[in-house]
Scaffold this motif. Structure first.
Motif, PDB file in Angstrom:
ATOM      1  N   GLN A   3     -24.285  12.783 -27.667  1.00 23.22           N
ATOM      2  CA  GLN A   3     -23.890  12.436 -29.066  1.00 23.22           C
ATOM      3  C   GLN A   3     -22.576  13.073 -29.145  1.00 23.22           C
ATOM      4  N   LEU A   4     -21.474  12.332 -29.787  1.00 21.61           N
ATOM      5  CA  LEU A   4     -20.143  12.674 -29.871  1.00 21.61           C
ATOM      6  C   LEU A   4     -19.830  12.867 -31.346  1.00 21.61           C
ATOM      7  N   VAL A   5     -18.922  13.996 -31.637  1.00 23.12           N
ATOM      8  CA  VAL A   5     -18.595  14.503 -32.919  1.00 23.12           C
ATOM      9  C   VAL A   5     -16.994  14.526 -32.840  1.00 23.12           C
ATOM     10  N   GLU A   6     -16.292  13.723 -33.675  1.00 21.53           N
ATOM     11  CA  GLU A   6     -14.736  13.917 -33.620  1.00 21.53           C
ATOM     12  C   GLU A   6     -14.446  14.794 -34.931  1.00 21.53           C
ATOM     13  N   SER A   7     -13.100  15.432 -34.791  1.00 19.87           N
ATOM     14  CA  SER A   7     -12.520  16.349 -35.900  1.00 19.87           C
ATOM     15  C   SER A   7     -11.162  16.242 -35.680  1.00 19.87           C
ATOM     16  N   GLY A   8     -10.683  16.777 -36.678  1.00 18.62           N
ATOM     17  CA  GLY A   8      -9.025  16.912 -36.685  1.00 18.62           C
ATOM     18  C   GLY A   8      -8.081  16.277 -37.144  1.00 18.62           C
ATOM     19  N   GLY A   9      -8.827  14.957 -37.778  1.00 22.96           N
ATOM     20  CA  GLY A   9      -8.085  13.936 -38.482  1.00 22.96           C
ATOM     21  C   GLY A   9      -7.164  14.321 -39.654  1.00 22.96           C
ATOM     22  N   GLY A  10      -6.322  13.650 -40.296  1.00 27.00           N
ATOM     23  CA  GLY A  10      -5.809  14.092 -41.649  1.00 27.00           C
ATOM     24  C   GLY A  10      -4.610  13.228 -41.917  1.00 27.00           C
ATOM     25  N   LEU A  11      -3.882  13.634 -42.865  1.00 26.15           N
ATOM     26  CA  LEU A  11      -2.866  12.879 -43.482  1.00 26.15           C
ATOM     27  C   LEU A  11      -1.776  13.886 -43.236  1.00 26.15           C
ATOM     28  N   VAL A  12      -0.963  13.354 -42.405  1.00 26.60           N
ATOM     29  CA  VAL A  12       0.278  14.038 -42.092  1.00 26.60           C
ATOM     30  C   VAL A  12       1.623  13.215 -42.265  1.00 26.60           C
ATOM     31  N   GLN A  13       2.823  13.768 -42.105  1.00 24.94           N
ATOM     32  CA  GLN A  13       4.002  13.212 -42.161  1.00 24.94           C
ATOM     33  C   GLN A  13       4.542  12.742 -40.784  1.00 24.94           C
ATOM     34  N   ALA A  14       5.472  11.710 -40.816  1.00 21.61           N
ATOM     35  CA  ALA A  14       6.129  11.243 -39.442  1.00 21.61           C
ATOM     36  C   ALA A  14       6.854  12.354 -38.765  1.00 21.61           C
ATOM     37  N   GLY A  15       6.679  12.696 -37.446  1.00 20.39           N
ATOM     38  CA  GLY A  15       7.116  13.768 -36.624  1.00 20.39           C
ATOM     39  C   GLY A  15       6.177  14.881 -36.571  1.00 20.39           C
ATOM     40  N   ASP A  16       5.071  15.021 -37.300  1.00 18.16           N
ATOM     41  CA  ASP A  16       4.409  16.004 -37.486  1.00 18.16           C
ATOM     42  C   ASP A  16       3.111  15.760 -36.143  1.00 18.16           C
ATOM     43  N   ALA A  24     -19.322  17.215 -27.461  1.00 18.69           N
ATOM     44  CA  ALA A  24     -20.520  16.565 -27.091  1.00 18.69           C
ATOM     45  C   ALA A  24     -21.757  16.942 -26.946  1.00 18.69           C
ATOM     46  N   SER A  25     -22.677  16.630 -27.319  1.00 18.99           N
ATOM     47  CA  SER A  25     -24.195  17.348 -27.037  1.00 18.99           C
ATOM     48  C   SER A  25     -24.435  17.089 -25.566  1.00 18.99           C
ATOM     49  N   TYR A 115     -21.193   5.284 -25.546  1.00 21.26           N
ATOM     50  CA  TYR A 115     -21.391   5.998 -26.214  1.00 21.26           C
ATOM     51  C   TYR A 115     -20.252   6.345 -27.072  1.00 21.26           C
ATOM     52  N   TRP A 116     -20.198   6.500 -28.393  1.00 17.71           N
ATOM     53  CA  TRP A 116     -19.250   6.336 -29.258  1.00 17.71           C
ATOM     54  C   TRP A 116     -19.373   7.605 -30.637  1.00 17.71           C
ATOM     55  N   GLY A 117     -18.399   8.254 -30.729  1.00 17.92           N
ATOM     56  CA  GLY A 117     -18.517   8.921 -32.097  1.00 17.92           C
ATOM     57  C   GLY A 117     -18.128   8.278 -33.277  1.00 17.92           C
ATOM     58  N   GLN A 118     -18.229   8.838 -34.393  1.00 17.05           N
ATOM     59  CA  GLN A 118     -18.233   8.296 -35.722  1.00 17.05           C
ATOM     60  C   GLN A 118     -16.663   7.728 -36.024  1.00 17.05           C
ATOM     61  N   GLY A 119     -15.896   8.476 -35.548  1.00 15.54           N
ATOM     62  CA  GLY A 119     -14.407   8.447 -35.915  1.00 15.54           C
ATOM     63  C   GLY A 119     -13.683   9.287 -36.909  1.00 15.54           C
ATOM     64  N   THR A 120     -12.592   9.642 -36.645  1.00 11.74           N
ATOM     65  CA  THR A 120     -11.705  10.589 -37.574  1.00 11.74           C
ATOM     66  C   THR A 120     -10.536   9.698 -38.035  1.00 11.74           C
ATOM     67  N   GLN A 121     -10.072   9.729 -39.316  1.00  7.21           N
ATOM     68  CA  GLN A 121      -9.258   9.040 -39.699  1.00  7.21           C
ATOM     69  C   GLN A 121      -7.498   9.799 -39.594  1.00  7.21           C
ATOM     70  N   VAL A 122      -6.675   9.192 -38.971  1.00  7.80           N
ATOM     71  CA  VAL A 122      -5.627   9.826 -38.877  1.00  7.80           C
ATOM     72  C   VAL A 122      -4.607   8.792 -39.642  1.00  7.80           C
TER      73      VAL A 122
END
Length: 126
Positions: A3-16, A24-25, A115-122
């Motif tokens: 099982q896969l879990v992603e994290s770390g996405g978010g809203l950033v500015q260009a150049g960041d 993974a389990s 196997y796939w995680g649920q995804g994280t938005q960038v």
């Protein structure tokens, strides 16, 4: 099975920069080739980076000078360091895993991964 879990996405500015993590389990993480994919609205899922069981890696041409994939088998994790982000990098990023006995293979097609995680938005604003 893993099982896969992603994290770390978010809203950033260009150049960041952002660092995505995928944990993974299970106790056989080192038996999997790992990949990062992304899917933007209205577009097909595309390969971003992959890393084999030996730590060898490949990146898509449009990110290879800005993104870096690495894995940490001790912590059952794969990371995607993304630097100099651009608005066109905006997408849902997903990690994927596929068990293999081959130490060197890297899969680049989504259909090669079971196997796939649920995804994280960038989201990268201009």
């Amino acid at each position: 099975q893993v099982q896969l879990v992603e994290s770390g996405g978010g809203l950033v500015q260009a150049g960041d920069s952002l660092r995505l993590s995928c944990t993974a389990s299970g106790r056989t993480f080192s038996s999997y080739v790992m990949g990062w994919f992304r899917q933007a609205p209205g577009k097909e899922r595309e390969f971003v980076a992959g890393i084999n069981r030996s730590g060898g890696f490949v990146h898509a041409d449009d990110v290879k000078d800005r993104f870096t994939i690495r894995r940490d088998n001790t912590n059952n994790a794969v990371y995607l360091q993304m630097n100099r982000l651009k608005p066109e990098d905006t997408a849902v990023y997903s990690c994927a895993a596929e068990a293999t006995a081959n130490m060197l293979i890297i899969y680049t097609a989504p259909g090669d991964y079971d196997y796939w995680g649920q995804g994280t938005q960038v989201t990268v604003s201009s």
